[in-house]
Design an enzyme around this catalytic site. Structure first.
Site, PDB file in Angstrom:
ATOM      1  N   PHE A 149      70.082 127.436  51.539  1.00 19.49           N
ATOM      2  CA  PHE A 149      69.094 126.452  51.705  1.00 19.49           C
ATOM      3  C   PHE A 149      68.806 125.669  50.515  1.00 19.49           C
ATOM      4  O   PHE A 149      68.168 124.420  50.605  1.00 19.49           O
ATOM      5  CB  PHE A 149      67.710 127.318  51.859  1.00 19.49           C
ATOM      6  N   LYS A 173      77.393 126.169  59.870  1.00 13.33           N
ATOM      7  CA  LYS A 173      76.231 127.052  60.127  1.00 13.33           C
ATOM      8  C   LYS A 173      75.386 126.734  58.878  1.00 13.33           C
ATOM      9  O   LYS A 173      75.445 127.574  57.767  1.00 13.33           O
ATOM     10  CB  LYS A 173      76.632 128.461  60.223  1.00 13.33           C
ATOM     11  N   GLU A 176      69.176 128.023  57.890  1.00 14.64           N
ATOM     12  CA  GLU A 176      67.984 127.921  59.125  1.00 14.64           C
ATOM     13  C   GLU A 176      66.599 127.578  58.145  1.00 14.64           C
ATOM     14  O   GLU A 176      65.733 127.094  59.401  1.00 14.64           O
ATOM     15  CB  GLU A 176      67.775 129.438  59.995  1.00 14.64           C
ATOM     16  N   ARG A 177      66.585 127.490  57.141  1.00 11.03           N
ATOM     17  CA  ARG A 177      65.389 127.134  56.344  1.00 11.03           C
ATOM     18  C   ARG A 177      65.227 125.735  56.307  1.00 11.03           C
ATOM     19  O   ARG A 177      63.797 125.219  56.122  1.00 11.03           O
ATOM     20  CB  ARG A 177      65.263 127.808  55.191  1.00 11.03           C
ATOM     21  N   SER A 226      73.570 134.215  48.735  1.00  9.17           N
ATOM     22  CA  SER A 226      73.264 135.285  47.794  1.00  9.17           C
ATOM     23  C   SER A 226      74.490 136.246  47.688  1.00  9.17           C
ATOM     24  O   SER A 226      75.477 136.566  48.659  1.00  9.17           O
ATOM     25  CB  SER A 226      72.048 136.105  48.152  1.00  9.17           C
ATOM     26  N   CYS A 281      71.739 127.504  41.545  1.00  8.75           N
ATOM     27  CA  CYS A 281      72.787 128.842  41.097  1.00  8.75           C
ATOM     28  C   CYS A 281      73.077 128.479  39.824  1.00  8.75           C
ATOM     29  O   CYS A 281      73.712 129.253  39.213  1.00  8.75           O
ATOM     30  CB  CYS A 281      73.600 128.638  42.214  1.00  8.75           C
ATOM     31  N   GLU A 384      68.545 138.251  40.298  1.00 11.29           N
ATOM     32  CA  GLU A 384      68.384 136.846  40.427  1.00 11.29           C
ATOM     33  C   GLU A 384      66.668 136.535  40.783  1.00 11.29           C
ATOM     34  O   GLU A 384      66.536 136.964  41.950  1.00 11.29           O
ATOM     35  CB  GLU A 384      69.425 136.258  41.047  1.00 11.29           C
TER      36      GLU A 384
HETATM   37  P1  NAD Z   1      71.202 133.481  51.555  1.00 10.14           P
HETATM   38  O1  NAD Z   1      72.529 134.351  51.023  1.00 10.14           O
HETATM   39  O2  NAD Z   1      70.032 134.208  52.005  1.00 10.14           O
HETATM   40  O3  NAD Z   1      71.636 132.814  52.891  1.00 10.14           O
HETATM   41  C1  NAD Z   1      73.044 131.973  52.631  1.00 10.14           C
HETATM   42  C2  NAD Z   1      73.506 131.823  54.248  1.00 10.14           C
HETATM   43  O4  NAD Z   1      73.758 133.253  54.752  1.00 10.14           O
HETATM   44  C3  NAD Z   1      72.184 130.991  55.043  1.00 10.14           C
HETATM   45  O5  NAD Z   1      73.258 130.189  56.010  1.00 10.14           O
HETATM   46  C4  NAD Z   1      71.801 132.392  56.035  1.00 10.14           C
HETATM   47  O6  NAD Z   1      71.471 131.932  57.119  1.00 10.14           O
HETATM   48  C5  NAD Z   1      72.914 133.237  55.930  1.00 10.14           C
HETATM   49  N1  NAD Z   1      72.469 134.689  55.886  1.00 10.14           N
HETATM   50  C6  NAD Z   1      71.345 135.268  55.567  1.00 10.14           C
HETATM   51  N2  NAD Z   1      71.330 136.538  55.803  1.00 10.14           N
HETATM   52  C7  NAD Z   1      72.435 136.780  56.386  1.00 10.14           C
HETATM   53  C8  NAD Z   1      72.901 138.204  56.976  1.00 10.14           C
HETATM   54  N3  NAD Z   1      72.281 139.330  56.801  1.00 10.14           N
HETATM   55  N4  NAD Z   1      74.326 138.113  57.545  1.00 10.14           N
HETATM   56  C9  NAD Z   1      74.855 137.012  57.602  1.00 10.14           C
HETATM   57  N5  NAD Z   1      74.473 135.889  57.316  1.00 10.14           N
HETATM   58  C10 NAD Z   1      73.250 135.869  56.426  1.00 10.14           C
HETATM   59  O7  NAD Z   1      71.038 132.497  50.371  1.00 10.14           O
HETATM   60  P2  NAD Z   1      69.786 131.491  50.272  1.00 10.14           P
HETATM   61  O8  NAD Z   1      68.486 132.231  49.916  1.00 10.14           O
HETATM   62  O9  NAD Z   1      69.936 130.500  51.208  1.00 10.14           O
HETATM   63  O10 NAD Z   1      70.589 130.749  48.962  1.00 10.14           O
HETATM   64  C11 NAD Z   1      70.356 131.220  47.654  1.00 10.14           C
HETATM   65  C12 NAD Z   1      71.350 132.072  47.103  1.00 10.14           C
HETATM   66  O11 NAD Z   1      72.519 130.999  47.007  1.00 10.14           O
HETATM   67  C13 NAD Z   1      70.957 132.211  45.670  1.00 10.14           C
HETATM   68  O12 NAD Z   1      71.574 133.644  45.385  1.00 10.14           O
HETATM   69  C14 NAD Z   1      72.148 131.066  44.827  1.00 10.14           C
HETATM   70  O13 NAD Z   1      72.257 131.662  43.583  1.00 10.14           O
HETATM   71  C15 NAD Z   1      73.236 131.253  45.871  1.00 10.14           C
HETATM   72  N6  NAD Z   1      73.805 130.078  45.750  1.00 10.14           N
HETATM   73  C16 NAD Z   1      75.133 129.935  45.048  1.00 10.14           C
HETATM   74  C17 NAD Z   1      75.884 128.893  44.624  1.00 10.14           C
HETATM   75  C18 NAD Z   1      77.359 129.083  44.037  1.00 10.14           C
HETATM   76  O14 NAD Z   1      78.009 127.780  44.157  1.00 10.14           O
HETATM   77  N7  NAD Z   1      77.530 130.340  43.629  1.00 10.14           N
HETATM   78  C19 NAD Z   1      75.258 127.693  44.981  1.00 10.14           C
HETATM   79  C20 NAD Z   1      73.939 127.516  45.725  1.00 10.14           C
HETATM   80  C21 NAD Z   1      73.360 128.681  45.894  1.00 10.14           C
END
Ligand code: NAD
Length: 499
Positions: A149, A173, A176-177, A226, A281, A384
């Site tokens: 998101f 994909k 969804e937020r 994450s 991140c 985090e």
């Molecule tokens: P998230 O892991 O909750 O969601 C990321 C994606 O995964 C979304 O599209 C979501 O729909 C999907 N998802 C969520 N739960 C799932 C599940 N159980 N099974 C399969 N898919 C699932 O992350 P977020 O809250 O959207 O974003 C924040 C996180 O992303 C933080 O941890 C941040 O550090 C990380 N991030 C990392 C980078 C990088 O380059 N390393 C860059 C941006 C964000």
């Protein structure tokens, strides 16, 4: 209530699964739209469209594919304000931050205009008698990307621009937020001349992600989000024979040496720790001053700066330093971790609890927090937080500070503030983290370098954007050819031109 769509085969289509999730306005707490959550059949439909469209797109020469990216850059610039506004409305970040989100994606699109050069193969003439050898890069076919998101414009562009310019079809994909900007980007790509079916946006949650991971046609999966989900997607995708790259969470340390310019370091910590409400991140969430005197002076400089921070909705204009966090659940998680810090004995120097913004009482605003005397065993250090919370861990020596960052399981980014070139060089060489800043708090590499962390911040071999993206989205094929008619026994050349 607005019902959002998927974008498939050149058209907006309604969700048919009957499942939806709420999209909030984080500033007011109101539900402003419903996001459809795709099922396996909807994902399969998108894959069928992608399969049908991809071969013709791969046959378009690279220069023409690059021209679509050129035009797309123009359209992003034309619609910058519109995109930034839509992004702020769902994400909550300030308008300049939202425009930055679009801009950092656009820069990768610009890099992709170099595709004709970047996709050139290698050639060895006369590798043996009558033998020539050449390698070419071919697209994978259908690729998919799952994005977080916090950068709803930048990260999708980091994936789909290189994938598409290499000749793949791409299924996104998004989170969804905040799904509206990804839908707008797909429309703009087609306005730029991309054939239908090459970019598709399928909204959803775990069900849609699992449909990607198990679909036999999808060749590669990119993920940013994450760490626990990154680990799951990497394991499942690889065991299903896909090429997978996953970028996970972070806990970025900034080491402040006694000789650092402390005003510069404090200003840097304000931007890197609290900007975008800490939802980056590459945010700095741990400050490690070396020596108690450095720590005391740093904290003294940080407090008034933090107290001056303006927190508010993006509609308040450029005066706002950061906006609300994305959801009530994200806010509750930050509050839980702050409380754990207090309970586990850290000193809450600036207390952002009970922050209240008049007129926006139901918004997901979180006041800025500063902790001192944080130790390695505390949850606020290990986890985090992804919020406007900066933890200070005091180190007695440079070696102790370096060891802290080295021992943490995350390794996305880190920084050192110092005037000592030897210390900076030693730090850059020894640290086991992917992106390093020297007197730079958020060392995000530019589009023509690559982006990626180490340790639990990444799963996979290649980084995002830059030359690595062209490797990730193509397969190498090497051809060895022999035309023996021109060779006499003994290897002597016997070529006679045709009369
Ligand atoms: P998230 O892991 O909750 O969601 C990321 C994606 O995964 C979304 O599209 C979501 O729909 C999907 N998802 C969520 N739960 C799932 C599940 N159980 N099974 C399969 N898919 C699932 O992350 P977020 O809250 O959207 O974003 C924040 C996180 O992303 C933080 O941890 C941040 O550090 C990380 N991030 C990392 C980078 C990088 O380059 N390393 C860059 C941006 C964000």
């Amino acid at each position: 209530m607005q019902e959002l769509t998927h974008y498939m085969n050149g058209a907006h289509v309604k969700g048919t699964s009957g499942r939806f999730s709420d999209v909030f306005n984080p500033a007011t707490g109101e539900v402003q739209a419903q996001c459809p959550l795709a099922n396996e059949a909807e994902m399969d439909q998108a894959v069928q469209y992608a399969m049908a469209a991809q071969p013709a797109w791969a046959a378009v020469n690279p220069q023409r594919r690059a021209r679509v990216m050129m035009k797309f850059v123009d359209l992003l610039n034309r619609d910058m304000d519109k995109l930034a506004e839509a992004l702020s409305r769902e994400h909550g970040k300030t308008l300049p931050d939202a425009a930055g989100d679009v801009q950092r994606g656009l820069e990768v699109v610009e890099y992709c205009i170099g595709a004709p050069e970047l996709l050139k193969g290698d050639y060895t003439d006369s590798a043996g008698p009558g033998i020539d050898m050449y390698s070419m890069r071919q697209p994978l076919g259908v690729s998919a990307g799952i994005t977080p998101f916090n950068f709803p414009a930048m990260i999708p562009m980091w994936m789909f621009a290189p994938a598409i310019v290499c000749g793949n079809a791409f299924i996104l994909k998004p989170s969804e937020r905040d799904p509206s900007v990804p839908l707008m980007l797909a429309e703009l790509l087609e306005e730029a001349g991309l054939p239908k079916g090459i970019i598709q946006v399928v909204n959803g949650d775990k069900e849609a992600v699992d449909a990607i991971l198990h679909h036999p046609v999808i060749q590669s999966v990119g993920f940013v989000g994450s760490t626990p989900i990154a680990e799951y997607i990497y394991g499942t995708g690889c065991s299903n024979g896909k090429r997978v790259q996953c970028f996970g969470g972070a806990k970025n340390h900034m080491i402040i040496m006694p000789d650092a310019d402390l005003d510069q370091a404090a200003d840097a910590l304000i931007g890197a720790g609290y900007g975008a409400a800490g939802e980056r991140c590459m945010a700095i969430s741990v400050a490690v001053p070396v020596g108690d005197e450095t720590a005391d002076r740093l904290i003294e400089k940080l407090i008034p700066r933090i107290e001056k921070l303006k927190v508010g909705p993006y509609t308040s204009g450029k005066d706002v330093d950061y906006g609300p966090v994305v959801t009530a659940a994200a806010k509750a998680n930050i509050e839980r971790l702050v409380q754990s810090g207090v309970d586990q004995g850290a000193t809450l120097v600036v207390d952002g609890r009970n922050f209240n913004l008049q007129g926006y009482e139901d918004g997901f605003f979180v006041g800025p927090h500063l902790f001192d005397n944080v130790t390695k065993d505390m949850d606020i250090y290990k986890q985090e937080i992804f919020g406007p919370v900066l933890s200070t861990v005091r180190a007695k020596t440079y070696e102790e500070a370096l060891g802290l960052a080295m021992d943490h399981e995350m390794g996305n980014g880190t920084a050192i503030f110092t005037r000592d070139g030897d210390a900076a060089r030693d730090f850059a060489n020894r640290i086991n983290v992917g992106m390093i800043g020297i007197n730079v708090p958020i060392p995000v590499p530019l589009a023509y370098h690559t982006f990626g962390g180490w340790k639990k911040s990444v799963f996979g071999d290649l980084n995002q954007h830059g030359p690595d993206a062209f490797k990730f989205y193509t397969r190498t094929k090497t051809v060895t050819s022999r035309w023996p008619s021109g060779i006499k026994e003994g290897g002597e050349f016997n070529f006679k031109p045709m009369e």
